[in-house]
Design a protein around this motif. Structure first.
Motif, PDB file in Angstrom:
ATOM      1  N   LEU A   1       0.837  -1.211   0.000  1.00 58.50           N
ATOM      2  CA  LEU A   1       0.000   0.000   0.000  1.00 58.50           C
ATOM      3  C   LEU A   1       0.867   1.254   0.000  1.00 58.50           C
ATOM      4  O   LEU A   1       0.559   2.241  -0.700  1.00 58.50           O
ATOM      5  N   GLN A   2       1.908   1.260   0.785  1.00 59.74           N
ATOM      6  CA  GLN A   2       2.799   2.415   0.799  1.00 59.74           C
ATOM      7  C   GLN A   2       3.489   2.597  -0.558  1.00 59.74           C
ATOM      8  O   GLN A   2       3.699   3.721  -1.018  1.00 59.74           O
ATOM      9  N   THR A   3       3.810   1.492  -1.203  1.00 55.86           N
ATOM     10  CA  THR A   3       4.411   1.568  -2.533  1.00 55.86           C
ATOM     11  C   THR A   3       3.437   2.174  -3.532  1.00 55.86           C
ATOM     12  O   THR A   3       3.828   2.997  -4.391  1.00 55.86           O
ATOM     13  N   ILE A   4       2.162   1.791  -3.439  1.00 56.28           N
ATOM     14  CA  ILE A   4       1.153   2.351  -4.354  1.00 56.28           C
ATOM     15  C   ILE A   4       1.062   3.865  -4.161  1.00 56.28           C
ATOM     16  O   ILE A   4       0.971   4.627  -5.142  1.00 56.28           O
ATOM     17  N   ILE A   5       1.105   4.302  -2.903  1.00 51.92           N
ATOM     18  CA  ILE A   5       1.060   5.742  -2.648  1.00 51.92           C
ATOM     19  C   ILE A   5       2.269   6.421  -3.283  1.00 51.92           C
ATOM     20  O   ILE A   5       2.165   7.495  -3.905  1.00 51.92           O
ATOM     21  N   GLU A   6       3.438   5.814  -3.159  1.00 54.05           N
ATOM     22  CA  GLU A   6       4.642   6.366  -3.762  1.00 54.05           C
ATOM     23  C   GLU A   6       4.522   6.421  -5.283  1.00 54.05           C
ATOM     24  O   GLU A   6       4.897   7.411  -5.928  1.00 54.05           O
ATOM     25  N   LEU A   7       3.990   5.365  -5.891  1.00 51.06           N
ATOM     26  CA  LEU A   7       3.880   5.320  -7.346  1.00 51.06           C
ATOM     27  C   LEU A   7       2.894   6.341  -7.890  1.00 51.06           C
ATOM     28  O   LEU A   7       2.991   6.747  -9.054  1.00 51.06           O
ATOM     29  N   SER A   8       1.946   6.737  -7.045  1.00 51.78           N
ATOM     30  CA  SER A   8       0.954   7.702  -7.529  1.00 51.78           C
ATOM     31  C   SER A   8       1.569   9.059  -7.814  1.00 51.78           C
ATOM     32  O   SER A   8       0.946   9.894  -8.474  1.00 51.78           O
ATOM     33  N   ARG A   9       2.788   9.306  -7.328  1.00 49.65           N
ATOM     34  CA  ARG A   9       3.451  10.580  -7.622  1.00 49.65           C
ATOM     35  C   ARG A   9       3.579  10.789  -9.135  1.00 49.65           C
ATOM     36  O   ARG A   9       3.436  11.896  -9.637  1.00 49.65           O
ATOM     37  N   THR A  10       3.864   9.678  -9.817  1.00 49.39           N
ATOM     38  CA  THR A  10       4.175   9.781 -11.245  1.00 49.39           C
ATOM     39  C   THR A  10       3.123   9.146 -12.131  1.00 49.39           C
ATOM     40  O   THR A  10       3.235   9.226 -13.353  1.00 49.39           O
ATOM     41  N   ASP A  11       2.139   8.490 -11.561  1.00 51.84           N
ATOM     42  CA  ASP A  11       1.141   7.793 -12.374  1.00 51.84           C
ATOM     43  C   ASP A  11      -0.251   8.160 -11.878  1.00 51.84           C
ATOM     44  O   ASP A  11      -0.731   7.618 -10.885  1.00 51.84           O
ATOM     45  N   GLU A  12      -0.888   9.063 -12.586  1.00 55.12           N
ATOM     46  CA  GLU A  12      -2.210   9.503 -12.142  1.00 55.12           C
ATOM     47  C   GLU A  12      -3.287   8.473 -12.414  1.00 55.12           C
ATOM     48  O   GLU A  12      -4.388   8.556 -11.877  1.00 55.12           O
ATOM     49  N   THR A  13      -2.985   7.445 -13.210  1.00 55.78           N
ATOM     50  CA  THR A  13      -3.998   6.409 -13.487  1.00 55.78           C
ATOM     51  C   THR A  13      -4.264   5.518 -12.287  1.00 55.78           C
ATOM     52  O   THR A  13      -5.240   4.771 -12.288  1.00 55.78           O
ATOM     53  N   ILE A  14      -3.408   5.554 -11.296  1.00 52.35           N
ATOM     54  CA  ILE A  14      -3.617   4.719 -10.106  1.00 52.35           C
ATOM     55  C   ILE A  14      -4.028   5.575  -8.911  1.00 52.35           C
ATOM     56  O   ILE A  14      -3.835   5.179  -7.765  1.00 52.35           O
ATOM     57  N   ALA A  15      -4.608   6.739  -9.176  1.00 53.68           N
ATOM     58  CA  ALA A  15      -5.015   7.636  -8.091  1.00 53.68           C
ATOM     59  C   ALA A  15      -6.074   6.994  -7.194  1.00 53.68           C
ATOM     60  O   ALA A  15      -6.064   7.178  -5.970  1.00 53.68           O
ATOM     61  N   VAL A  16      -6.994   6.220  -7.790  1.00 49.48           N
ATOM     62  CA  VAL A  16      -8.035   5.567  -6.973  1.00 49.48           C
ATOM     63  C   VAL A  16      -7.390   4.558  -6.031  1.00 49.48           C
ATOM     64  O   VAL A  16      -7.725   4.486  -4.843  1.00 49.48           O
ATOM     65  N   ALA A  17      -6.434   3.780  -6.559  1.00 46.63           N
ATOM     66  CA  ALA A  17      -5.742   2.808  -5.706  1.00 46.63           C
ATOM     67  C   ALA A  17      -4.975   3.509  -4.600  1.00 46.63           C
ATOM     68  O   ALA A  17      -4.940   3.043  -3.449  1.00 46.63           O
ATOM     69  N   ALA A  18      -4.340   4.618  -4.907  1.00 43.36           N
ATOM     70  CA  ALA A  18      -3.578   5.348  -3.901  1.00 43.36           C
ATOM     71  C   ALA A  18      -4.500   5.919  -2.825  1.00 43.36           C
ATOM     72  O   ALA A  18      -4.171   5.880  -1.628  1.00 43.36           O
ATOM     73  N   ALA A  19      -5.659   6.445  -3.237  1.00 41.39           N
ATOM     74  CA  ALA A  19      -6.617   6.965  -2.254  1.00 41.39           C
ATOM     75  C   ALA A  19      -7.121   5.849  -1.358  1.00 41.39           C
ATOM     76  O   ALA A  19      -7.244   6.012  -0.133  1.00 41.39           O
ATOM     77  N   ASN A  20      -7.410   4.699  -1.967  1.00 42.82           N
ATOM     78  CA  ASN A  20      -7.821   3.551  -1.154  1.00 42.82           C
ATOM     79  C   ASN A  20      -6.707   3.112  -0.214  1.00 42.82           C
ATOM     80  O   ASN A  20      -6.935   2.784   0.951  1.00 42.82           O
ATOM     81  N   ALA A  21      -5.486   3.092  -0.720  1.00 41.54           N
ATOM     82  CA  ALA A  21      -4.354   2.617   0.072  1.00 41.54           C
ATOM     83  C   ALA A  21      -4.118   3.491   1.291  1.00 41.54           C
ATOM     84  O   ALA A  21      -3.950   2.991   2.414  1.00 41.54           O
ATOM     85  N   ILE A  22      -4.100   4.805   1.116  1.00 40.54           N
ATOM     86  CA  ILE A  22      -3.808   5.672   2.265  1.00 40.54           C
ATOM     87  C   ILE A  22      -4.981   5.687   3.232  1.00 40.54           C
ATOM     88  O   ILE A  22      -4.797   5.817   4.453  1.00 40.54           O
ATOM     89  N   THR A  23      -6.215   5.499   2.735  1.00 35.01           N
ATOM     90  CA  THR A  23      -7.371   5.388   3.635  1.00 35.01           C
ATOM     91  C   THR A  23      -7.231   4.164   4.530  1.00 35.01           C
ATOM     92  O   THR A  23      -7.488   4.211   5.737  1.00 35.01           O
ATOM     93  N   ILE A  24      -6.799   3.048   3.927  1.00 30.23           N
ATOM     94  CA  ILE A  24      -6.603   1.814   4.696  1.00 30.23           C
ATOM     95  C   ILE A  24      -5.509   2.011   5.741  1.00 30.23           C
ATOM     96  O   ILE A  24      -5.658   1.610   6.914  1.00 30.23           O
ATOM     97  N   LEU A  25      -4.417   2.623   5.356  1.00 36.10           N
ATOM     98  CA  LEU A  25      -3.291   2.777   6.272  1.00 36.10           C
ATOM     99  C   LEU A  25      -3.631   3.707   7.425  1.00 36.10           C
ATOM    100  O   LEU A  25      -3.216   3.469   8.567  1.00 36.10           O
TER     101      LEU A  25
END
Length: 1879
Positions: A1086-1110
């Motif tokens: 999940l932390q990796t997904i948040i990091e990857l969202s810096r450069t990939d806006e297509t995974i913004a939903v996954a990043a929002a879900n990931a940080i909500t979970i954390l």
């Protein structure tokens, strides 16, 4: 052989005694007594009354001699002595005719007893007055449908009453003057109905008559005439016209006569129809025919059961009584009279006492109907009968007939006397002798009685009294009737009383009194069988299953209990009840339904369909159901818990219309709904409310068609459904409101769909209410034109399921242990765990298993998880773990099932099973996961999939289609799915009907669906290899493969975690948060997904879900680099981002409510739509008072200058400025219309402002002689009340501009006033502590509601006017003005409560206090909800509700704060929803904080009486234990094995660790004295405690036999105890303003310093001490502004202060010292970190403030003894606990030189801080913030673009301290200090 009890065939008389007379002697005595002298016979015949009274009972009675058994004719009962019947073998002496005639018996003759106790007194409490039976029949409005036959009959009778002369003669008519059909007076509502329909009398009469006729026709034409139809139709008889009555009677007789077997219901129906026949409708021939039919049945039924004979004989009696009432005579003796008399004669000797009584009664009734025999014929026939009778007697008695013949002359002379006896029939004599009675007494009774016995006529009179409701006359008649001593009369009276007792129409009092009457008869009667008959009646009543369908359960139970108590009191070995197989009552039971009238009304036949539903529900096996406890609302404290079932049944029995049941997932809501459905169906009776279970989860929309679809599943047709809507009451049990995904008002929807009468019980998960600001809007009935908001709220009720308590858990375990599932599936025939074993295994899971679903999961899964290792307590168990094990066990069980069924499988199924058998569990879980994912992706998570056989395409067909493979079918059938099938017909294109089948699939519990979906998102099966997917769908990549494949970023974009936002799916997020806690790999992903969202806006939903979970998992992002992350829509509420870098992050629509954002950097972040959960405050200098308009659109402000300003709350612009007062405005009030404002001022005037029209006051009210503290408008706006310092309360007439009345009663200043809702009462309170109520109508004092010592600052009536709320001292008092009694006290504030306010919907009470908090309370229960603290709070003075979800408060600085109670996650917290591990914490201030010696844990405690343990590294917390009183102090022993806990007024409690686990438990107490503080020496040898009186107790732990040493010196509360590191001495300081130094070894006080300090701490080396100087205080308790606190660092070796640390602005509560660092906490809401700077050349050192933490309600601080980097813990007054790390730019330097310039920073490590904090945060160039948000952030201390670092620096006060210095000179010569100086 004579029998004492003929009803008992096993009875055998006891052996005879020597004094028993021989049979011949007894007969001779009888003969002499009967045929004695002529004079005696003449005397007997001349007094019929006495002769009757002396008549003994027939057959069943035994009497006993009494020495004083004389009888008075006027008062026969004078004594309550109970006469004891003789034994069955004792002789029964005869009562001579000479005594009967009044002559004195001869000397030596035997005194005989009357068959009653003749000296009993009348009980005046029994039937004290005549009372009529009551009737409870609702009446329809004109033209309205008539639903029941009873209603129809009553209406028909009322129409007859309208035409009766008695009605027209009464002007106006009264209920008492007009009687109903059965003689009862009419009710007032009967007369009201008559008046209503008088205008349309003809129309209504025709309609009702047509219904009556149609009802008769429907019955006659119906081929089936069951008992219900008979009970229904006989009700109509009394209102029928002649022709229809005779048709009905003919139908009855024909049906009865043609039946081959006796039908008792028809027989009773015929008799009741005859008895209730309208005048002129019955003919003599009818009665004769009926009598013939019954006689024929009686003659042909002789060999059948007693039950038939009994009812036939009873029918004969009642028909003959009707004939007698109609004066029928000339009954044919040969054809009619004699055959019936012969038939009855055979029954009069029957062993059944009930049949025998009815036969004797019927014989008497027969004599009451004369035959057609002439007197001459009668004479000769009876002369022959006499001769024949004597011959029979001589044969029976073995007499010498010749001697009798010689007395023929005497016989002839006595013919006249014997005429009646002979006519009675000699046949009666043998029957009467069977009970062992003297034949002489029997004959004598017949001789003197006449043809009609007086007991019969007396009973007829009693029956008439009962029929007309003359119960008081019945009481007198039963005591004074001529035959009151007769056995038969007493039997009949008892039967009448029994019939009253079982008839609820008499009312509960009359029923109870009839039971009491029976008890009185039992006491005075000497008849054995009468007593047994009474016991039989009481036993019958006590065991009746239902007395009557119209009576309430409470009344019915009361009557049954009364009868049971009476029976048990009277019962004995000698008297036992008979076996009574009949019904006690003269009339048929009322019908339970009105099936005939429904058919007449063309009503749809519902009951058969409902019966099918009832059977189907009852056939469903009972689920594992545990009784649930519930509180009254979400904000209820839970102090008054009740069973949820009890709350719901109370609701259903009341007038409320909708009940919302809330509970967390798995709380048992669905199981309870099913249980409620079963219970209501089990109690259903035709015509009653119909429970309908509505599964909202399976509905696509809440439309009427969806409800009908559900009802069609239950085989209800459209016309039946319409019938339900129009005419039946329905109880909707709606399950899963949150899962239907539609936020609509249920009540309005059902009402709009045409349902007329209904109640709703609806369940919903608490978590799903979070997004809605006011969830009640979806459940409270919508207001109509005639319904106010308050009235609408009164139709709504709420209940919240609370977690299981320990006793409930144990009860559930016991229940589960007895199930087949436990024995055969869980333990597999092995030994089942005991309850204690289960409890031990659940020890660490108690917080997890506090709801039924989770507990059931644990009970099923734990045995398998534990296996042979019973040490499960060491494992970290979560919901995820339990669901995981449960799912695994489910598929293993399915695998065993399929293996057993393998021989029966089809060929394709067997082949498919072979392929998946080895990995069946994995295949099953994977199939379920894919289905769950599809449900969430395709239909938004709605747990109900409808699949039609016509749909062969789409995602549903992949799982449920007919063309799916055998493997998919096996997996589907093995999944945790429940199914429901609906048959439908669709039209094809050519018009032909094509049958289709729709099957509804759903997971057995929604939480299982959520768990499986969570498994999809966290790669639950990433380590499993499934060779073939039998679901046929496309597979998706695992999370691991997505993250590993850096060259293909689109893989992650296609993962389920990125395809749908789960932020609103709280349960799914919770599962994933637990997975992240236990599975570090997933957390890293999940932390990796948040990091990857810096450069990939297509995974913004996954990043929002990931940080909500954390965030929910408690992961804190303090100090993390989060620059450029893209997390739009994430929920970061309650998250901690201290010093985090969030520049350029996409935070669109992110929820930051309660987020800790201190020193975070949001530069250039996108923040459109961000939610902070608060609004900015507004400061008005000089603001002193405020008031909100009723609609919340305007806010009036009063100022120090006397100005009044009115603001528009929409844009906060000034609408008007009102000038006039010359001094401070103390209070403001709006009128109810909002058009007027009243202001009270210190200038002693009151001004009324028409504020929308002018700026000058329209009226000035003068009269008070001192300042006006409060004003209040009356509800109608015509009056005004005011309270003043002149100790008066005045009421002003605003129309006349004058004082209406002045109330004088307060003994000090009057501070507040309020009006009642009706305007008839004024309440006032003041400085004298009194709450007074005044009557405005008469200007009088009403009463004093309260008088206390604390002042009353505020008063407010609840919006409904039923309660009064007062702010009294630190408490809030609530009075229920209707119920009366003492007030409810709400405690929680620690300062004076200055104001209280009610929300308009009464949901909330808000209070403000000098403790700087705003309190929120449950408006209905008074339960505390939470305290609100703002940034830099001040003393709060006023509060008002802006709307039901927002409040405005005013503090002493003129600051208006706006609090949103329903904003996002802040609302979730108020609803009790746990939003993460860090959401747990204390509920009150934290009084004490203690680190364990190893630094791994922190213990905290406070007034909430909970000891919490915190993981020092992660912040995870749990409750260790609770205490009975407030926790004051916690201390660890140095060896880390023992913890001492000090609670208020209690002995210190010792907890001890027994192994390396984290478990601790109570092991005992420390000493025998109570304490307020405790301290261990560094070596652990000594422990010292101090109490509230100043005493110290020293205990040597090494000496096991050492006694406690009491150290006396201090005279007040011990504030602190501190051991020096050298352990040789310790210091104590007290509220008595002294410091004492003690030797540890001896306990001797070596020094006393008279000085007051707040806190003290030794340096690590022990050579120095830091202590804080207490500030001076003024008389009001407020801090003096001219004295500043200081922290002194004193060198104990040189007896002088080395340094004085300045900077705090208020007293310093806590100091902690570690090497080179000091941390101090102060009441100025700051924590200061002091750093030592050492001069490397000289070795000297200085101290400086290295860092400051602002805006913390600091209570206590403590250093971690071992951690590096340094960290310290803070316990706060706002209930939070936090741990902070200290870092310097120079790395791991503990001390720095003066030349070092490293920067020191303090960063939050973790905390339970639960409020928005943005102090020091930067929002440079942040995009999307509006002006309101920017102002809010500025007020919270964030740094805007123009701010400089210098602005944040704290000025140091360099002025010389005015505080006195500690005297240390006397310490110089003490031994410990000398040694330290030498070292």
């Amino acid at each position: 052989m004579a029998k004492s009890d003929p009803s008992d065939p096993s009875f055998r008389p006891p052996p005879t005694t020597s004094n028993k007379p021989r049979r011949r002697d007894r007969i001779l005595n009888w003969t002499n007594a009967t045929f004695g002298s002529r004079s005696s016979r003449q005397d007997a015949s001349s007094s019929s009354t006495v002769a009757v009274a002396s008549a003994p009972p027939p057959a069943d009675i035994a009497t006993t001699p009494h020495s004083d058994d004389s009888r008075s004719a006027n008062s026969p009962f004078k004594s309550t002595t109970i006469a004891t019947p003789p034994s069955s073998n004792s002789p029964v002496p005869l009562k001579g005719l000479d005594k009967a005639s009044g002559s004195t018996p001869k000397t030596g003759s035997k005194q005989t007893a009357s068959p009653i106790n003749q000296q009993a007194e009348l009980n005046p409490t029994i039937f004290p007055e005549n009372i009529s039976r009551t009737v409870s029949i609702s009446l329809p409005d004109f033209g309205q449908r008539i639903d029941s036959t009873a209603q129809l009959v009553h209406c028909a009778h009322l129409l007859q009453v309208m035409e009766s002369p008695s009605f027209s003669s009464c002007s106006p008519p009264s209920p008492e003057s007009i009687k109903s059909i059965d003689g009862r007076p009419l009710r007032m509502k009967d007369l009201d109905w008559i008046r209503q329909v008088q205008e349309y009398k003809v129309v209504e009469k025709n309609r009702i008559q047509q219904l009556v006729v149609s009802t008769v026709s429907e019955f006659i034409s119906s081929p089936i005439k069951d008992s219900e139809a008979i009970r229904e139709i006989v009700l109509v008889g009394p209102v029928l016209e002649r022709v229809h009555f005779r048709l009905l009677l003919t139908c009855f007789l024909s049906s009865f006569d043609s039946a081959s077997m006796l039908e008792v219901e028809k027989l009773q129906g015929v008799v009741q129809l005859v008895q209730d026949a309208p005048p002129g409708c019955l003919e003599v021939d009818d009665l004769i025919r009926i009598l013939e039919i019954i006689r024929e049945r009686l003659e042909s039924t002789s060999s059948q059961s007693d039950n038939f004979l009994f009812h036939l004989t009873l029918a004969v009696s009642r028909v003959l009584n009707c004939m007698a009432d109609m004066k029928v005579k000339d009954l044919d003796r040969v054809e009619q009279h004699d055959p019936l008399r012969t038939a009855l004669a055979g029954l009069k000797s029957d062993s059944n006492p009930f049949l025998r009584y009815q036969a004797i009664y019927a014989a008497q009734a027969l004599w009451n109907v004369p035959d057609n025999e002439t007197p001459v014929e009668c004479f000769f026939r009876h002369f022959i009968n006499v001769t024949g009778g004597l011959i029979k007697l001589s044969a029976v008695m073995q007499l010498d007939f010749n001697s009798l013949a010689g007395g023929a002359k005497d016989i002839q002379k006595s013919i006249a006397d014997m005429y009646e006896f002979v006519k009675s029939g000699v046949e009666d004599i043998p029957a009467l002798m069977e009970d062992g009675k003297e034949l002489g007494g029997c004959l004598r009774a017949m001789v003197g009685s006449g043809r009609i016995h007086p007991w019969y006529m007396s009973l007829r009179g009693a029956e008439d009294l009962v029929r007309t409701g003359r119960l008081a006359d019945l009481r007198v008649w039963a005591w004074e009737a001529p035959s009151q001593g007769s056995y038969l009369f007493q039997w009949g009276i008892c039967q009448l009383l029994g019939e009253i007792a079982v008839d609820p129409s008499w009312g509960m009092n009359s029923q109870s009194q009839s039971i009491l009457f029976l008890c009185e008869i039992f006491k005075i009667s000497v008849h054995r069988n009468v007593r047994r008959w009474i016991l039989t009646i009481l036993d019958y009543i006590s065991k009746l299953s239902t007395l009557d369908t119209s009576t309430s359960d409470h009344e019915e139970e009361a009557i049954k209990v009364t009868a049971a108590i009476a029976r048990d009191d009277l019962r004995s070995n000698e008297y036992e009840p008979f076996s009574f197989p009949y019904l006690l009552g003269r009339r048929l039971l009322l019908p339970t339904a009105s099936s005939i009238i429904q058919k007449v009304n063309k009503t749809v036949a519902l009951e058969p369909a409902l019966l099918k539903i009832q059977i189907a529900v009852s056939n469903r096996g009972p689920e594992f159901y545990a009784q649930l406890m519930a509180k009254a609302g979400l904000q209820d404290s839970g102090d008054s818990l009740k069973l949820l079932e009890e709350r719901v049944l109370t609701f259903l029995g009341g007038k409320r219309q909708i009940m919302l049941i809330l509970g967390d997932s798995g709380a048992g809501k669905s199981t309870f709904n099913r249980h409620l459905e079963r219970k209501l169906w089990s109690e259903y009776h035709p015509g009653g409310p119909i429970p309908l279970f509505v599964d909202l989860r399976r509905m696509e929309n809440l439309s009427d068609s969806e409800v009908k679809k559900k009802l069609r599943i239950d085989d209800l047709k459209d016309d039946q459904i319409q019938e339900l809507k129009e005419y039946r009451k329905v109880i909707f049990i709606c399950d899963g409101y949150d899962e239907c995904r539609q936020w609509v008002n249920l009540h309005s929807r059902f009402r709009d769909e045409g349902w007329k009468s209904f109640q709703i019980v609806v369940t919903c998960r608490s978590q799903q209410l979070t997004p809605n600001s006011n969830y009640r809007n979806y459940f409270v009935p919508r207001t109509e034109a005639n319904l106010t908001e308050s009235q609408a709220s009164a139709l709504y009720e709420e209940a919240v399921i609370v977690p299981f308590g320990e006793n409930q858990i144990k009860a559930c375990i016991e229940q589960f242990r007895g199930t087949e599932e436990a024995s055969k599936e869980v333990f597999k025939e092995g030994a089942i765990w005991s309850t204690e074993e289960y409890i031990n295994q659940l020890a660490n899971l108690l917080e997890l298993v506090k709801n039924p679903f989770m507990l059931k999961l644990a009970l099923v899964t734990l045995p398998n998880m534990v296996g042979n290792d019973m040490g499960t307590s060491r494992r970290k168990m979560t919901r995820f773990c339990l669901y995981e094990e449960f799912t695994d066990q489910h598929f293993k069980k399915e695998l065993r099932r399929l293996t057993d069924q393998r021989p029966k499988m089809k060929w394709d199924e067997e082949k498919a099973f072979e392929l998946i058998e080895n990995g069946f569990v994995l295949h099953g879980i994977y199939f379920s996961m894919r289905l769950a994912r599809s449900i969430f992706m395709e239909q938004d998570g709605r747990n109900s999939v409808e699949y039609s056989t016509m749909d062969n395409r789409g995602w549903k067909a992949q799982f449920f289609g007919l063309k799916t493979g055998a493997g998919t079918k096996l997996l589907r059938q093995s999944s945790q799915l429940v199914t429901c099938t609906i048959q439908e017909s669709n039209s094809s294109g050519k018009g032909a009907a094509v049958a289709s089948q729709t099957t509804v699939y759903s997971f057995s519990h929604r939480s299982i669906l959520e768990f499986l979906y969570a498994c999809c998102l966290c790669d639950y099966m990433q380590d499993s290899r499934i060779e073939e997917d039998f679901s046929g769908g496309a597979q998706y990549p695992t999370l691991s493969s997505c993250l590993e494949s850096t060259d293909n970023p689109s893989l992650l974009a296609g993962h389920p975690l990125n395809q749908r936002s789960i932020v609103s799916e709280h349960s799914v997020v919770h599962f994933l948060a637990e997975r992240a806690i236990n599975k570090s790999e997933f957390k890293d992903q999940l932390q990796t997904i948040i990091e990857l969202s810096r450069t990939d806006e297509t995974i913004a939903v996954a990043a929002a879900n990931a940080i909500t979970i954390l965030v929910l998992a408690g992961v804190q992002f303090n100090g993390m680099d989060l620059r450029g992350i893209q997390i739009p829509g994430a929920d970061l509420s309650g998250g901690h981002f201290d010093s985090a870098q969030l520049e350029y992050a996409d935070l669109t629509d992110v929820n930051l409510s309660r987020a800790w954002l201190r020193q975070a950097d949001f530069g250039h972040a996108r923040m459109s739509g961000v939610q902070f959960g608060e609004k900015p405050s507004i400061i008005f200098p000089g603001l002193t008072s405020m008031a909100l308009s009723p609609n919340g659109a305007f806010l009036a402000l009063g100022f120090e200058s006397g100005e009044v300003r009115v603001l528009n709350t929409k844009d906060w612009s000034t609408r008007n400025t009102l000038q006039g007062h010359t001094y401070r405005v103390l209070h403001l009030a709006f009128s109810s219309s909002g058009l007027q404002i009243a202001s009270g001022s210190m200038d002693t005037t009151i001004r009324i402002w028409e504020w929308q029209q002018e700026s000058a006051p329209s009226r000035i009210l003068r009269g008070h002689s001192s300042e006006v503290n409060a004003v209040a408008f009356s509800p109608d706006g015509h009056w005004l009340s005011s309270a003043s310092d002149d100790m008066t309360v005045r009421v002003w007439d605003l129309d006349l501009n004058s004082v209406m009345c002045t109330f004088e009663g307060h003994e000090d200043e009057a501070w507040c006033t309020a009006w009642s809702l009706d305007g008839q009462q004024v309440a006032s309170g003041g400085k004298d502590g009194a709450v007074n109520l005044w009557q405005t109508a008469f200007g009088e004092f009403e009463r004093q509601l309260w008088r206390g010592r604390e002042p009353v600052c505020s008063l407010v009536y609840a919006p409904d006017g039923k309660r009064l709320v007062a702010a009294v001292g630190n408490d809030i008092l609530i009075w229920d003005l209707l119920a009366g009694g003492d007030p409810t006290v709400l405690e929680g504030h620690t300062g004076d409560v200055r104001a209280v306010s009610f929300s308009r919907n009464e949901q909330w009470i808000a209070s403000v206090s000098l403790d700087k908090s705003v309190g929120i309370w449950n408006g209905r229960t008074g339960a505390p909800v939470r305290k609100l603290y703002g940034s830099d709070p001040g003393y709060v003075l006023a509060v008002a509700f802006w709307n039901d979800q927002e409040i405005i408060s005013l503090d002493w600085r003129g600051m208006l704060r706006f609090w949103a109670l329903g904003s996002g996650a802040a609302r979730a917290d108020m609803l009790g929803i746990v939003t993460g591990p860090m959401a747990e914490g204390h509920r009150d201030l934290v009084e004490t904080v203690a680190y364990s010696p190893d630094g791994k844990k922190v213990l905290t405690g406070g007034p909430d009486r909970c000891i919490r343990e915190w993981n020092a590294e992660t912040g995870e917390t749990k409750i260790v234990t609770t205490t009975q009183t407030d926790i004051l102090h916690i201390a660890f022993s140095p060896e880390n094995r023992q913890v001492a806990v000090v609670a208020l007024d209690d002995i210190p409690i010792l907890f001890e660790q027994v192994d390396d686990s984290d478990d601790i438990w109570v092991t005992g107490y420390l000493g025998a004295y109570s304490a307020v503080i405790v301290a261990y020496s560094p070596c652990g040898r000594w422990v010292v405690s101090g109490d509230a009186d100043g005493a110290l107790v020293l205990l040597d732990r090494l000496e096991t036999d050492a006694e406690e040493q009491l150290l006396v010196g201090h005279r007040n509360w011990i504030l602190g105890i501190e051991f020096s590191p050298c352990e040789k001495l310790f210091v104590s300081w007290s509220k008595d303003q002294s410091i004492r130094v003690w030797e540890s070894e001896t306990g001797v006080c070596i020094d006393v310093i008279d000085f007051f300090i707040e806190s003290l701490s030794f340096s690590p080396c022990g050579t120095m001490v830091a202590w804080s100087v207490s500030v001076e205080r003024d008389e009001d308790g407020l801090d003096a502004s001219d004295v500043l606190p200081e922290i002194h660092l004193t060198d104990l070796r040189w007896q002088r202060d080395i340094h004085v640390l300045k900077g705090h602005k208020n007293l310093v509560d806590s100091i902690a010292w570690t090497s080179g660092w000091i941390v101090s906490g102060s009441n100025d809401r700051t924590v200061r970190l002091w750093k030592e700077l050492r001069d490397n050349e000289t070795g000297s050192s200085t101290w400086t403030c290295a860092a400051i933490l602002d805006d913390l309600a600091v209570g206590t601080v403590a250093w971690n003894p071992v951690a590096w980097p340094l960290e310290f813990a803070i316990g706060s007054r706002d209930s939070s606990v936090s741990v902070w790390t200290v870092t310097t730019s120079g790395g791991e330097k503990k001390m720095m030189s003066e030349d070092d310039s490293e920067e020191t920073t303090i960063q939050l490590k973790w905390g339970s801080i639960d409020r928005l904090e943005t102090r020091g945060a930067r929002f440079t160039n942040a995009v999307g913030l509006d002006s309101m948000q920017k102002e809010l952030l500025r007020q919270h201390g964030s740094i805007d673009d123009a701010a400089s670092d210098d602005d944040a620096e704290e000025d140091e006060d360099e002025d010389e301290s005015l505080v006195r210095r500690v005297r240390v000179a006397d310490l110089a010569d003490t031994v410990p200090y000398k040694e330290m100086r030498e070292q």
